[in-house]
Scaffold this motif. Structure first.
Motif, PDB file in Angstrom:
ATOM      1  N   GLY A 126       0.839  -1.192   0.000  1.00  0.00           N
ATOM      2  CA  GLY A 126       0.000   0.000   0.000  1.00  0.00           C
ATOM      3  C   GLY A 126       0.870   1.237   0.000  1.00  0.00           C
ATOM      4  O   GLY A 126       2.077   1.174  -0.222  1.00  0.00           O
ATOM      5  N   LYS A 127       0.256   2.374   0.283  1.00  0.00           N
ATOM      6  CA  LYS A 127       0.969   3.645   0.276  1.00  0.00           C
ATOM      7  C   LYS A 127       1.823   3.779   1.534  1.00  0.00           C
ATOM      8  O   LYS A 127       1.307   3.850   2.643  1.00  0.00           O
ATOM      9  CB  LYS A 127      -0.029   4.798   0.203  1.00  0.00           C
ATOM     10  CG  LYS A 127       0.620   6.153   0.111  1.00  0.00           C
ATOM     11  CD  LYS A 127      -0.420   7.245  -0.011  1.00  0.00           C
ATOM     12  CE  LYS A 127       0.235   8.612  -0.059  1.00  0.00           C
ATOM     13  NZ  LYS A 127      -0.760   9.680  -0.199  1.00  0.00           N
ATOM     14  N   VAL A 128       3.151   3.771   1.342  1.00  0.00           N
ATOM     15  CA  VAL A 128       4.116   3.970   2.423  1.00  0.00           C
ATOM     16  C   VAL A 128       5.056   5.079   1.965  1.00  0.00           C
ATOM     17  O   VAL A 128       5.610   5.009   0.869  1.00  0.00           O
ATOM     18  CB  VAL A 128       4.912   2.681   2.730  1.00  0.00           C
ATOM     19  CG1 VAL A 128       5.942   2.926   3.824  1.00  0.00           C
ATOM     20  CG2 VAL A 128       3.971   1.549   3.130  1.00  0.00           C
ATOM     21  N   GLU A 129       5.216   6.106   2.787  1.00  0.00           N
ATOM     22  CA  GLU A 129       6.054   7.239   2.427  1.00  0.00           C
ATOM     23  C   GLU A 129       7.061   7.532   3.527  1.00  0.00           C
ATOM     24  O   GLU A 129       6.850   7.174   4.688  1.00  0.00           O
ATOM     25  CB  GLU A 129       5.195   8.485   2.203  1.00  0.00           C
ATOM     26  CG  GLU A 129       4.227   8.369   1.043  1.00  0.00           C
ATOM     27  CD  GLU A 129       3.398   9.620   0.877  1.00  0.00           C
ATOM     28  OE1 GLU A 129       3.328  10.097  -0.262  1.00  0.00           O
ATOM     29  OE2 GLU A 129       2.830  10.104   1.878  1.00  0.00           O
ATOM     30  N   PHE A 130       8.140   8.214   3.139  1.00  0.00           N
ATOM     31  CA  PHE A 130       9.147   8.656   4.091  1.00  0.00           C
ATOM     32  C   PHE A 130       9.610  10.047   3.684  1.00  0.00           C
ATOM     33  O   PHE A 130       9.430  10.466   2.542  1.00  0.00           O
ATOM     34  CB  PHE A 130      10.328   7.673   4.143  1.00  0.00           C
ATOM     35  CG  PHE A 130      11.184   7.686   2.903  1.00  0.00           C
ATOM     36  CD1 PHE A 130      12.380   8.382   2.881  1.00  0.00           C
ATOM     37  CD2 PHE A 130      10.796   7.002   1.760  1.00  0.00           C
ATOM     38  CE1 PHE A 130      13.174   8.391   1.742  1.00  0.00           C
ATOM     39  CE2 PHE A 130      11.582   6.999   0.615  1.00  0.00           C
ATOM     40  CZ  PHE A 130      12.780   7.705   0.618  1.00  0.00           C
ATOM     41  N   ARG A 131      10.205  10.751   4.623  1.00  0.00           N
ATOM     42  CA  ARG A 131      10.744  12.068   4.342  1.00  0.00           C
ATOM     43  C   ARG A 131      12.264  11.986   4.359  1.00  0.00           C
ATOM     44  O   ARG A 131      12.851  11.530   5.326  1.00  0.00           O
ATOM     45  CB  ARG A 131      10.262  13.086   5.369  1.00  0.00           C
ATOM     46  CG  ARG A 131      10.682  14.513   5.041  1.00  0.00           C
ATOM     47  CD  ARG A 131      10.112  15.525   6.023  1.00  0.00           C
ATOM     48  NE  ARG A 131       8.687  15.417   6.235  1.00  0.00           N
ATOM     49  CZ  ARG A 131       7.744  15.910   5.427  1.00  0.00           C
ATOM     50  NH1 ARG A 131       8.083  16.525   4.326  1.00  0.00           N
ATOM     51  NH2 ARG A 131       6.464  15.766   5.733  1.00  0.00           N
ATOM     52  N   SER A 132      12.879  12.426   3.290  1.00  0.00           N
ATOM     53  CA  SER A 132      14.330  12.449   3.189  1.00  0.00           C
ATOM     54  C   SER A 132      14.821  13.822   3.637  1.00  0.00           C
ATOM     55  O   SER A 132      14.646  14.811   2.919  1.00  0.00           O
ATOM     56  CB  SER A 132      14.758  12.159   1.750  1.00  0.00           C
ATOM     57  OG  SER A 132      16.161  12.175   1.648  1.00  0.00           O
ATOM     58  N   GLY A 133      15.382  13.886   4.835  1.00  0.00           N
ATOM     59  CA  GLY A 133      15.836  15.175   5.375  1.00  0.00           C
ATOM     60  C   GLY A 133      14.663  16.122   5.548  1.00  0.00           C
ATOM     61  O   GLY A 133      13.639  15.756   6.101  1.00  0.00           O
ATOM     62  N   ASP A 134      14.804  17.342   5.036  1.00  0.00           N
ATOM     63  CA  ASP A 134      13.728  18.335   5.117  1.00  0.00           C
ATOM     64  C   ASP A 134      12.907  18.367   3.836  1.00  0.00           C
ATOM     65  O   ASP A 134      12.090  19.259   3.649  1.00  0.00           O
ATOM     66  CB  ASP A 134      14.318  19.729   5.372  1.00  0.00           C
ATOM     67  CG  ASP A 134      14.916  19.855   6.763  1.00  0.00           C
ATOM     68  OD1 ASP A 134      14.444  19.136   7.667  1.00  0.00           O
ATOM     69  OD2 ASP A 134      15.844  20.657   6.948  1.00  0.00           O
ATOM     70  N   GLY A 135      13.118  17.396   2.961  1.00  0.00           N
ATOM     71  CA  GLY A 135      12.445  17.373   1.669  1.00  0.00           C
ATOM     72  C   GLY A 135      11.012  16.888   1.756  1.00  0.00           C
ATOM     73  O   GLY A 135      10.471  16.638   2.838  1.00  0.00           O
ATOM     74  N   PRO A 136      10.389  16.735   0.587  1.00  0.00           N
ATOM     75  CA  PRO A 136       8.999  16.281   0.543  1.00  0.00           C
ATOM     76  C   PRO A 136       8.878  14.794   0.870  1.00  0.00           C
ATOM     77  O   PRO A 136       9.876  14.064   0.870  1.00  0.00           O
ATOM     78  CB  PRO A 136       8.601  16.536  -0.915  1.00  0.00           C
ATOM     79  CG  PRO A 136       9.885  16.406  -1.664  1.00  0.00           C
ATOM     80  CD  PRO A 136      10.943  16.959  -0.738  1.00  0.00           C
TER      81      PRO A 136
END
Length: 70
Positions: free
Chosen positions: A9-19
């Protein structure tokens, strides 16, 4: 030792201060400690990795977006 799992399914992460960036559906390896889970995968020829806080990782598992293998 890494655990095997599947992103389904939809899994997201943030790389540093990025989107927020998506983790592609498919197999991942997971290394866990008490505070975080590190997911690694291969997308085509490109390897990827992301670290999620343990609370966020558990939420994705409980929602069914990450399926742990036995």
């Amino acid at each position: 030792m890494a655990k095997a799992a599947q992103i389904v399914g939809k899994v997201e992460f943030r790389s540093g201060d990025g989107p927020m960036m998506p983790i592609p559906e498919g197999p991942v390896d997971i290394e866990m400690n008490p505070t975080e889970a590190t997911l690694s995968w291969v997308d085509g020829d490109a390897p990827g990795a992301a670290t999620l806080p343990m609370m966020e990782f558990k939420r994705y598992v409980s929602e069914g977006a990450i399926r742990l293998h036995s």
